[in-house]
Design an enzyme around this catalytic site. Sequence first.
Site, PDB file in Angstrom:
ATOM      1  CE  LYS B  28      18.259  10.322 -46.387  1.00 50.58           C
ATOM      2  NZ  LYS B  28      17.845  11.606 -45.771  1.00 50.58           N
ATOM      3  NE  ARG B 100      20.386  14.660 -45.767  1.00 49.90           N
ATOM      4  CZ  ARG B 100      20.446  15.773 -46.498  1.00 49.90           C
ATOM      5  NH1 ARG B 100      20.718  15.700 -47.781  1.00 49.90           N
ATOM      6  NH2 ARG B 100      20.228  16.940 -45.927  1.00 49.90           N
ATOM      7  N   GLY B 109      19.349   6.936 -37.331  1.00 55.09           N
ATOM      8  CA  GLY B 109      20.518   6.952 -36.455  1.00 55.09           C
ATOM      9  C   GLY B 109      21.628   6.030 -36.883  1.00 55.09           C
ATOM     10  CG  MET B 111      26.831   7.396 -41.252  1.00 56.89           C
ATOM     11  SD  MET B 111      27.505   7.467 -42.893  1.00 56.89           S
ATOM     12  CE  MET B 111      27.096   9.143 -43.355  1.00 56.89           C
ATOM     13  NE  ARG B 373      11.552   9.614 -42.281  1.00 57.70           N
ATOM     14  CZ  ARG B 373      12.634   9.570 -41.518  1.00 57.70           C
ATOM     15  NH1 ARG B 373      13.649   8.790 -41.841  1.00 57.70           N
ATOM     16  NH2 ARG B 373      12.724  10.315 -40.440  1.00 57.70           N
ATOM     17  CG  HIS B 491       0.890 -18.727 -13.038  1.00 61.30           C
ATOM     18  ND1 HIS B 491       0.624 -17.737 -12.123  1.00 61.30           N
ATOM     19  CD2 HIS B 491      -0.235 -19.469 -13.134  1.00 61.30           C
ATOM     20  CE1 HIS B 491      -0.603 -17.894 -11.661  1.00 61.30           C
ATOM     21  NE2 HIS B 491      -1.140 -18.940 -12.251  1.00 61.30           N
ATOM     22  NE  ARG B 597      -5.124 -20.728 -19.600  1.00 60.92           N
ATOM     23  CZ  ARG B 597      -5.468 -19.479 -19.894  1.00 60.92           C
ATOM     24  NH1 ARG B 597      -6.414 -18.881 -19.213  1.00 60.92           N
ATOM     25  NH2 ARG B 597      -4.864 -18.824 -20.861  1.00 60.92           N
ATOM     26  NE  ARG B 653      -6.482 -26.519 -20.208  1.00 57.05           N
ATOM     27  CZ  ARG B 653      -5.351 -25.811 -20.153  1.00 57.05           C
ATOM     28  NH1 ARG B 653      -4.511 -25.823 -21.175  1.00 57.05           N
ATOM     29  NH2 ARG B 653      -5.072 -25.079 -19.104  1.00 57.05           N
ATOM     30  CD  GLU B 780      -1.911 -29.483 -24.244  1.00 60.22           C
ATOM     31  OE1 GLU B 780      -1.481 -28.403 -23.866  1.00 60.22           O
ATOM     32  OE2 GLU B 780      -2.876 -30.073 -23.684  1.00 60.22           O
ATOM     33  CB  SER B 799      -7.954 -26.350 -29.516  1.00 57.71           C
ATOM     34  OG  SER B 799      -7.462 -25.067 -29.191  1.00 57.71           O
ATOM     35  N   GLY B 801      -2.484 -26.321 -28.819  1.00 55.91           N
ATOM     36  CA  GLY B 801      -1.932 -25.672 -27.638  1.00 55.91           C
ATOM     37  C   GLY B 801      -0.472 -25.409 -27.908  1.00 55.91           C
ATOM     38  CB  THR B 802       1.174 -23.057 -30.193  1.00 53.34           C
ATOM     39  OG1 THR B 802       0.355 -21.946 -29.810  1.00 53.34           O
ATOM     40  CG2 THR B 802       0.634 -23.668 -31.465  1.00 53.34           C
ATOM     41  CG  ASN B 803       1.209 -21.238 -24.595  1.00 47.68           C
ATOM     42  OD1 ASN B 803       1.432 -20.587 -25.618  1.00 47.68           O
ATOM     43  ND2 ASN B 803       0.442 -20.795 -23.623  1.00 47.68           N
ATOM     44  CG  ASP B 804       2.027 -27.560 -22.572  1.00 51.98           C
ATOM     45  OD1 ASP B 804       3.064 -27.787 -21.932  1.00 51.98           O
ATOM     46  OD2 ASP B 804       0.955 -27.255 -22.033  1.00 51.98           O
ATOM     47  CB  CYS B 866      -6.451 -22.289 -27.348  1.00 53.56           C
ATOM     48  SG  CYS B 866      -5.849 -23.892 -26.816  1.00 53.56           S
ATOM     49  CE1 TYR B 886     -10.577 -21.744 -31.639  1.00 53.78           C
ATOM     50  CE2 TYR B 886     -11.830 -23.200 -33.073  1.00 53.78           C
ATOM     51  CZ  TYR B 886     -11.154 -22.975 -31.890  1.00 53.78           C
ATOM     52  OH  TYR B 886     -11.037 -23.971 -30.958  1.00 53.78           O
TER      53      TYR B 886
END
Lengths: 910, 910
Positions: B28, B100, B109, B111, B373, B491, B597, B653, B780, B799, B801-804, B866, B886
């Site tokens: 500001k 201000r 919000g 202040m 702004r 899941h 899958r 897979r 993974e 590839s 498998g960043t979940n596992d 993936c 990719y």
Amino acid sequence: MSENKYVYFFGGKQAEGNGSMKNLLGGKGANLHDMNLIGIPVPPGFTITTEVCNDYYKIGKDETVKIIKPAVEAAMKQVEAAVGGPLFGGAQNPLLVSVRSGARASMPGMMDTILNLGLNDEVVEIIAVKSGNPRFAWDSYRRFVQMYGDVVLGMKPESKEDHDPFEVIIEEIKEEKGVELDTELKVEDLQEMVKRFKAVVKEKTGNDFPTNPWEQLWGAITAVFDSWMNDRAIFYRKLNNIPAEWGTAVNVQAMVFGNMGLNSATGVAFTRDAATGENIFNGEYLINAQGEDVVAGIRTPQQITLEGSIRWAAQQGITEDVRKKEYPSLEETMPVVYKELFDIQNHLETHYKDMQDIEFTIQDGKLWMLQTRNAKRTGACMVRAAMEMVAEGMISEKDAILRVEPEKLDELLHPVFDKAALKKAKTVAKGLPASPGAATGQIVFFADDAEAWAAEGKKIILVRIETSPEDLRGMNVAEGILTARGGMTSHAAVVARGMGKCCVSGAGKIEIDYKTRTVKMSGNVYSEGDFISLNGSTGEVYEGKITTMSPELSGYFGELMTLSDKYSRMYVRTNADTPHDAAVARKFGAQGIGLCRTEHMFFEGEKIFAMREMILADDEAGRRKALAKLLPIQRQDFEGIFEAMDGLPVTVRLLDPPLHEFVPHEEENQKEMAKEMGISYEQVKRKVESLHEFNPMLGHRGCRLGNTYPEISEMQTRAIIEAAMNLNKKGKKAIPEIMIPLAGTKKELEMQINIVRRVAEEVFAERGEKIEYLVGTMIEIPRAALTANEFADVAEFFSFGTNDLTQMTFGYSRDDIGSFLPIYLDKNILKFDPFQVLDQEGVGQLVRMGTEKGRSVRPNLKVGICGEHGGEPSSVEFCHTVGMNYVSCSPFRVPIARLAASQAAIKEGK
Amino acid sequence: MSENKYVYFFGGKQAEGNGSMKNLLGGKGANLHDMNLIGIPVPPGFTITTEVCNDYYKIGKDETVKIIKPAVEAAMKQVEAAVGGPLFGGAQNPLLVSVRSGARASMPGMMDTILNLGLNDEVVEIIAVKSGNPRFAWDSYRRFVQMYGDVVLGMKPESKEDHDPFEVIIEEIKEEKGVELDTELKVEDLQEMVKRFKAVVKEKTGNDFPTNPWEQLWGAITAVFDSWMNDRAIFYRKLNNIPAEWGTAVNVQAMVFGNMGLNSATGVAFTRDAATGENIFNGEYLINAQGEDVVAGIRTPQQITLEGSIRWAAQQGITEDVRKKEYPSLEETMPVVYKELFDIQNHLETHYKDMQDIEFTIQDGKLWMLQTRNAKRTGACMVRAAMEMVAEGMISEKDAILRVEPEKLDELLHPVFDKAALKKAKTVAKGLPASPGAATGQIVFFADDAEAWAAEGKKIILVRIETSPEDLRGMNVAEGILTARGGMTSHAAVVARGMGKCCVSGAGKIEIDYKTRTVKMSGNVYSEGDFISLNGSTGEVYEGKITTMSPELSGYFGELMTLSDKYSRMYVRTNADTPHDAAVARKFGAQGIGLCRTEHMFFEGEKIFAMREMILADDEAGRRKALAKLLPIQRQDFEGIFEAMDGLPVTVRLLDPPLHEFVPHEEENQKEMAKEMGISYEQVKRKVESLHEFNPMLGHRGCRLGNTYPEISEMQTRAIIEAAMNLNKKGKKAIPEIMIPLAGTKKELEMQINIVRRVAEEVFAERGEKIEYLVGTMIEIPRAALTANEFADVAEFFSFGTNDLTQMTFGYSRDDIGSFLPIYLDKNILKFDPFQVLDQEGVGQLVRMGTEKGRSVRPNLKVGICGEHGGEPSSVEFCHTVGMNYVSCSPFRVPIARLAASQAAIKEGK
């Protein structure tokens, strides 16, 4: 094909090879050359190299034979010259030879020896005439046809249940002639035998038995090469980590005959006692015998030394008269040859600076050595022989340490079965050798029963599908534990090893029925109260009782341990949760506790109620109330452990397992719990359900508990610090090291460390004094190793929890690997169970990274390991190379780790 | 304390700061200085720097005030000079100021503003006289006392339920006077109000309301600093990743009054439409009002432009007559000021090259700008405004791409609730925003019912404790899915996102009772058939039906996507298991499938029976028989997917989940299965029990299945290759890439690759032709990343498998984190859910290591991701920096990933 020398001749104290050429000539071959060079009488011969074996698998049989033929023929000429007279394939004075395999490492049973090669219907007659001993000639011939038929022509049946067609013929003839022993057969019987042998060969193979000695020889040589890839050999190599690329050599030697009459003999001997290590020459021999007769058990072999013979007779209950007449020692029957043999064995041991296992043949009064090698030995022998050789000045201290296989020490620490009793025992199941030792007892299925039966003085074996912390008290009173599920690092296995108690885990084929209190093994149903026996060192389960014997720890063992520590850089701690375990480990030389799991304490006696009350509490206030009850009990536990480890550091890990491990999961027990806690069954059930996790190993446990319920960490810290201060008041010295489990981010570790420091300061303020203590962390989550530099900012020590680290690095649940690990080991996808042997390639990278990153920030960071690997020799060596300060293992592995640590330091210096 | 300049003056087209000094002067403040410099009318004032705020937290209040006092006093003198007359605290002509806060990033919000500071009982009278408007003076005074009391003196109640004591007094007086609007109050009423205000301050705080203007000012300044650490601010910073070290600046400005009469006003405006992005000036204002009156909702604000006013009236159903009289636009009421405002907003947008959100006050006919702004905007607005600004030549293509927040695109792709309807809705539960969108329907608890009800044309919401592959068909027909357990990558969440279907997961407080078919939420019981609504973008669950609206994809969206691809290096694939999903993703610009899958296919229709038959088989022969039935069905599935992706690569897979996921776990279903399979219930039960695992995530799954049951991989390979060849026959182009899941050692990967290659060659031989295909692996498991150089020896692509990989690197089970993750986020142990945002520090190390090690062996190795992270912008950027080829994500994330990939490339170039 390589253009190196293919064939190495030896004979007449000359040799083209020597003892250092084991890689090229194989162990047996190199030593044959060597013995020639040091003037020991060895039948002349030659060795075809291991390189030829490798080429054989590249270029095939015909090509190989073509290429090495000139060299083999030339070497055979040298042999003929050395024996001076007989010619191989010669018509007047035929030379017979033996053919033996010989790999770099000894591979017993890979291929049988072929003796008497060169015999045929003509040669046998010549030999009969020349030796004046037709029986010897035909005995040799029938032996040759059988051996060659079995080994080279593939007549030996695959399965032990099938009959060897040659043995069938022998039995037939013996029956026809009404005799019992081979030696009772006459010349014409042996002639008939050879006839029938050749007929059966023709029948089974479609070919006549080869009569040309050179054809026989090439058949035998290539059969040795082929044997390198037979199933037995592949299996043995896998078991012993021997690469297929090593190949085997082939040794062809002029025959000497122990079956030439009463002035001939054959035998095997050890330069020291292979069981006890006692420095006493010993062995067995048979007069007028050949090859395997000594060990085949058809005739009773006689002792070589007089002393041994007298001792043996006493054991067998044979009178001195009978002994002298029927089983005289070689020392008595052929004193001159005995003297020569005695001197040779002395010479060999001095030459090789190690206990030797030798084979010899006496042909018509002349001694020939056929083999010498370092003897296989028991753990006790290994220790005693090594220590005595140091005392004798034969080997250096470092060599003595390197010579003892750490794993073998295990034999010295646990009960074993009486061997005679074991022979009669019936194996009914097989599981994993989860915790070594032998145990016999009555089956019980429930921990409660175990306690009750044990209280009545009964010896019991606890049989469970799997164990959980609820079973701890039952396990504690059991002689041994048998489980149907779980691997080498399952709960049952880990706890049993900690207790030094025999355990067979993951016996997948047994079917346990808790309802009927029975277990089905190999088709039989065993009920509660039936006796079974376990061998925790092999994984075998036996029906009924088997006598066990407790081994005595010898003075040599203590000497070895002291010597080991002299050369170690790392020291050894123990994983112990009770004063008793701590005391045992201290006796074995543990220099502190590397892992004291606090959770096991919560299961004893009344503690579990307070623990459950805490779990059931709906809010922090409720938890604090229950924790207040636990505080004095935990404090007392810690005092006991600190006292047992007086003056040594004790690493206490804060609460680690998920809370659901502390609550019962069966309806009956839940109802009982509800009653105990004065709440409704539904409440208990609901709470237990809410604690359920799909993958508890990756769930709400470790410092995740301490960070969601900080009051637990507060209570434990207070208990530890107060216990240490109380002990110090008694004039003893507690050195607490508080360890945060399962940290994966610096922040969560820091929050726990802040709690510990704050509570410690509170206690110090209350008591007006301070004590020294450390706060550190487990490194057991891959992310912790990857970001260890951050961890080292706040942690004063690291302890690698390689059990969990292995689980997460491989993505293997220790409790669930039973479904694929055996197949993976079988298919050689894994060379070893990574929960037993640290995976240096993968998990090891994280251990090294964690250590290096940690020390990059805190150069003097204390680093140790407290996973099961801390007691496994190759893993201990790895820990040394990584630069750890210590390893920690279960009490009964402490001596093994001390030795392994010493060996690692010595190897590094070399 | 730092010795930098503490205070920066601005006023009269002069300024000591400028627009680039946001870090020091706050957003500001910097813009206030900036507007001065470009000649826009701004009330003069000064900014106290953010550095002072930081020092304040080090040295405390008194010290800070002491040090900055001279600078503040000097700056105030400059302000007095700039306004030309009134003096702050002056007796004759008093100057009032506003105070201000203003941090580097906008923190709404944090202040509240304090206006009219400097007023007291004397000053108010002077102003009443000087302005000739006593009502204005007292209105300002009562506003000041309330604001100051609330904000500085802490009179504002913590909880919204408690009453603001000032509001209570206002209501009392209005009631006493019988009026409804504040504007109806007379001067004496306002005087009474101030009196009572001051009394309540004295009562609550124990002190008199401060009368000295300087004391008031210092109170306000330090209150701004204090507000930086209040709970709301801390929470907001955490939510928006704003570091505490940034601090806030304080802006003190001469007051201008919008409440000085009918020629005064105050308002807010946007340079474009913040909802649609249409390039049309718009905003609201109120005559004779101050500060928050416009947004407070007490009076109905009027539109600024005539066009906007007419449009607004039409929406409200207000006639043109009424509009003109009661709600005229600023364009009508003050045309000259309007013209000036219009030019200024144009000027500001051109100056800042972005859409502005502005605040202004008109004092007695003179326009003053109070703030400008960059405007917050909807996704649709963001896209349209960016694309139009490119067309207008205002910004470059790259800047347009960088300006769109990728996550905001989500709004454009999913249904949303009708806003009016949503206002009336009752929230009954809250879970995780697992899959965005809005859904309304009737509750059903079982997948079967879902199908049946949907077949009847009913719209249903599937409510489950958790979902499993058995529920797939039910999920597919549902409008939305609500689960009690499971995280963002459970899941339910993963599948729903794949389907582009609304899902709220892990609503931990709801209690589902399958037996009674009810769910308890916020104390109410809802039965099967009752209507509920889900907001998958916020995680909220509402009672009853709420109208939803489908957003239309605009042409601007397509333009943005095309533009994005122009600058990207990485391309985007999709995770899709069905032709439908594949087609959707292709429409969104997916350039292939990165993860297909195969397991989901096994649940459709009759396939599950063959699958179960295979699982139940006792030996390989039995499995092969069942697999033979699966082969044609799988082949058909693959043909469908290859066809949908005609000409683009499809990564398939091989089977990944543990077998127990394919069998029923409840007695009823097991009995049904037994009947279907024609075997006994006990057999089914026993088999299901034998498949039980303690930690299935770390159990017998992935290529561990393929290596223990190679026949499964064989069948799948055959189905893939045959399907591809069949499709090619039709003149289309299948590009299969076969992917091995869960490999942890080179050996197990190699064994699977060997199977694939062997079976492919078999098919080629059978058909007499060949096709191109690749074989690669998931990375993974941490060990795979650590030993990726070995993997690259045999794999043609990686590839991640960043979940596992995240599960194992952190040791977190996605399905079990509900018990601690919320607490961890709350305590800031984790900055984000690592299953949503890739943990670059830990998991990222493994991703980078895996990529680099892989490429060290195979330089042109194709590398992708993936895991769910492939559609998360910061993770996509990370993948770009790592050098991936990719990213692959669920269909509805494809546009987001395309934009993020483009931004990553552009940022790298900068």
